[in-house]
Design a protein around this motif. Structure first.
Motif, PDB file in Angstrom:
ATOM      1  N   ASN A  90       0.731  -1.068   0.197  1.00  0.00           N
ATOM      2  CA  ASN A  90      -0.045  -0.065   0.057  1.00  0.00           C
ATOM      3  C   ASN A  90       0.849   1.138  -0.057  1.00  0.00           C
ATOM      4  O   ASN A  90       0.864   1.965   0.796  1.00  0.00           O
ATOM      5  N   THR A  91       1.580   1.316  -1.294  1.00  0.00           N
ATOM      6  CA  THR A  91       2.635   2.500  -1.129  1.00  0.00           C
ATOM      7  C   THR A  91       2.459   2.946  -2.651  1.00  0.00           C
ATOM      8  O   THR A  91       2.866   2.230  -3.681  1.00  0.00           O
ATOM      9  N   CYS A  92       2.133   4.392  -2.917  1.00  0.00           N
ATOM     10  CA  CYS A  92       2.302   4.856  -4.332  1.00  0.00           C
ATOM     11  C   CYS A  92       3.637   4.767  -5.058  1.00  0.00           C
ATOM     12  O   CYS A  92       4.593   5.053  -4.389  1.00  0.00           O
ATOM     13  N   LEU A  93       3.606   4.527  -6.357  1.00  0.00           N
ATOM     14  CA  LEU A  93       4.885   4.387  -6.892  1.00  0.00           C
ATOM     15  C   LEU A  93       5.512   5.520  -7.167  1.00  0.00           C
ATOM     16  O   LEU A  93       6.459   5.683  -7.547  1.00  0.00           O
ATOM     17  N   ARG A 142       5.447   9.020  -5.029  1.00  0.00           N
ATOM     18  CA  ARG A 142       6.151   9.580  -3.810  1.00  0.00           C
ATOM     19  C   ARG A 142       5.724   8.872  -2.537  1.00  0.00           C
ATOM     20  O   ARG A 142       6.081   9.403  -1.416  1.00  0.00           O
ATOM     21  N   GLY A 143       5.150   7.678  -2.652  1.00  0.00           N
ATOM     22  CA  GLY A 143       5.135   6.691  -1.640  1.00  0.00           C
ATOM     23  C   GLY A 143       3.859   6.665  -0.663  1.00  0.00           C
ATOM     24  O   GLY A 143       3.815   5.908   0.294  1.00  0.00           O
ATOM     25  N   SER A 144       2.925   7.720  -0.834  1.00  0.00           N
ATOM     26  CA  SER A 144       1.785   7.940   0.072  1.00  0.00           C
ATOM     27  C   SER A 144       1.147   6.512  -0.067  1.00  0.00           C
ATOM     28  O   SER A 144       0.941   5.849  -1.254  1.00  0.00           O
ATOM     29  N   SER A 145       0.079   6.251   0.894  1.00  0.00           N
ATOM     30  CA  SER A 145      -0.913   5.098   0.779  1.00  0.00           C
ATOM     31  C   SER A 145      -1.903   5.415  -0.295  1.00  0.00           C
ATOM     32  O   SER A 145      -2.233   6.427  -0.627  1.00  0.00           O
ATOM     33  N   VAL A 146      -2.149   4.396  -1.012  1.00  0.00           N
ATOM     34  CA  VAL A 146      -3.201   4.300  -2.118  1.00  0.00           C
ATOM     35  C   VAL A 146      -4.494   3.950  -1.756  1.00  0.00           C
ATOM     36  O   VAL A 146      -5.453   4.232  -2.510  1.00  0.00           O
ATOM     37  N   CYS A 147      -4.413   3.462  -0.590  1.00  0.00           N
ATOM     38  CA  CYS A 147      -5.753   3.260   0.157  1.00  0.00           C
ATOM     39  C   CYS A 147      -6.000   3.472   1.520  1.00  0.00           C
ATOM     40  O   CYS A 147      -4.944   2.974   2.276  1.00  0.00           O
ATOM     41  N   ARG A 148      -6.615   4.424   2.017  1.00  0.00           N
ATOM     42  CA  ARG A 148      -6.802   4.934   3.480  1.00  0.00           C
ATOM     43  C   ARG A 148      -7.641   4.442   4.435  1.00  0.00           C
ATOM     44  O   ARG A 148      -7.871   4.703   5.530  1.00  0.00           O
TER      45      ARG A 148
END
Length: 437
Positions: free
Chosen positions: A81-84, A86-92
């Motif tokens: 669960n990390t965006c390619l 910049r790293g933020s969660s893609v599901c919160r």
């Protein structure tokens, strides 16, 4: 502490000790993150938690955020669960149903099978992002056993069945309790304790502490005219001598003891359980059904998956370190499918009043472990914990500490490379035809 040993395993003196630095050192914790949580099989979830297409649960597993989900085709996946970007969660969200996971930070969007499908301002990139970044990553190994899904972040680790070995018998005893299978009840217990995670491992498979730590629960049950679990005739500190501890390869272990009935259960609940037992006898034979419903079991699957299988409830628990002195715990209740609402309510009541963070058992355990962690402040003067009870016995009892020593030897192997021999105890399970295997 590099010049010292973590474990003293003296077979001549039947002495087993653990250096208390193992519970307090941040250096040890970093090694654990690398050598244990980065290289062994870790529990993610049960298939019943994502029954339909596009269902998902988010979890933290071994320090990594993951999405446990069924994609639009119905295939089970575990996605990091990390965006390619910049790293933020893609599901919160903790759970839900979604075909697309979209990063809140810059809006990159992914199918629930992982593919990158939308990048806002895509025309500003000279290289097409969807061509460069193939999609959300998955752990190198994802596998399941009896509906329980695990991941391993080491691509070279042995497969799941090899890792579980003979200890998976105790998963079978839980999974076979209904012809329709079992399911995780909706709802999760989450709590933390200010103690090292390995203390909770010990506690979860410790039959020695039951009567002294949980005396309020035992007294309440007796005043209500009920026979408390683990307290019957000829008990020693709350655990019947007929019980036993077991050891398995790879650090798995179990303690077993006679199941002493259903505290405060109605006749209807008792009849439901008797019906499940009768179905198990018909399907698998009397001996296997006796093991399933006549024995209570506390099992650990290395490093930190706990299965507590009692007649009045079936708890699944996992936990991971936040720091050397703090642990985050997550727990679920398992229910046999096909039972009536009264039985489900009985199990939920016990989950809340016994195992829950505000129940009669868990706060006692938390207090005991936090007091132990506090006591480790004197490790310079009192540097070792003793885990010797029952060492040297031909058949260690359920209130001995064989199961902890089994776990600690695997921990020691992974952290130091030192391979310590087992104590040579054996466990012969009943097969599913009711014949000794």
């Amino acid at each position: 502490m590099t010049a010292e040993r973590f474990i003293i395993d003296d077979r001549e003196k039947n002495l087993f000790r653990v250096n208390r630095e193992a519970f307090t050192s941040e250096d040890v914790l970093q090694r654990e993150r690398r050598e244990i949580f980065g290289k062994t099989w870790l529990y993610v979830g049960h298939e019943s938690e994502i029954p339909g297409k596009n269902d998902f649960q988010t979890r933290d597993v071994g320090g990594r955020p993951v999405i446990f989900n069924r994609d639009r085709h119905g295939d089970v996946r575990v996605l990091l669960n990390t965006c390619l970007h910049r790293g933020s969660s893609v599901c919160r969200h903790s759970s839900g149903n979604a075909k697309i996971f979209t990063c809140f930070y810059h809006g990159w969007a992914y199918r629930n099978s992982g593919e990158l499908v939308n990048v806002p301002g895509n025309e500003d990139y000279k290289s097409e992002p969807a061509a460069v970044y193939k999609g959300l990553q998955s752990p190198p190994q994802v596998d399941s056993y009896r509906g329980l899904y695990f991941v391993n972040f080491d691509p070279d680790a042995p497969d799941l069945l090899t890792f579980l070995g003979e200890a998976r018998y105790f998963i079978d005893l839980a999974a076979d309790q209904s012809p329709e299978g079992v399911a995780i009840l909706e709802g999760t217990h989450k709590y933390s304790l200010k103690a090292n995670w390995k203390l909770l491992v010990e506690n979860s498979i410790d039959g020695y502490h039951a009567k002294s730590v949980h005396h309020t629960y035992f007294e309440m049950m007796m005043e209500l005219g009920a026979t408390p679990p683990m307290l019957g005739q000829d008990t020693v500190n709350g655990v019947a001598p007929a019980g036993m501890g077991t050891e398995f390869p790879n650090g798995h272990a179990t303690l077993m003891y006679p199941a002493n009935g259903l505290p405060l259960a109605t006749d209807s609940v008792k009849q439901t359980l008797a019906g499940l037992r009768s179905q198990a006898e018909q399907a698998f034979g009397e001996n296997y059904a006796n093991a399933m419903f006549g024995l209570a079991r506390n099992s650990v699957f290395f490093p930190s998956l706990i299965l507590i299988d009692l007649s009045f409830g079936l708890t699944l628990r996992t936990f991971y370190p936040v720091s050397a002195s703090e642990t985050l715990v997550t727990g679920w209740q398992i229910i046999p499918k096909g039972v009536d609402e009264e039985f489900v309510k009985y199990r939920i009541d016990n989950a809340l009043t016994f195992w829950g963070p505000a129940g009669l058992a868990t706060p006692d355990d938390v207090e005991a472990l936090e007091q132990a962690q506090k006591g480790f402040g004197a490790r310079g003067e009192v540097g070792w914990s003793d885990v010797s009870k029952g060492m040297g016995k031909p058949v260690p009892a359920a209130n001995d500490e064989l199961q902890m020593r089994s776990w600690w030897r695997e921990w020691n192997r992974r952290i130091t490379g030192e391979q310590l021999p087992t104590e040579g105890t054996s466990f012969v399970p009943f097969d599913k035809q009711g014949v000794d295997a």
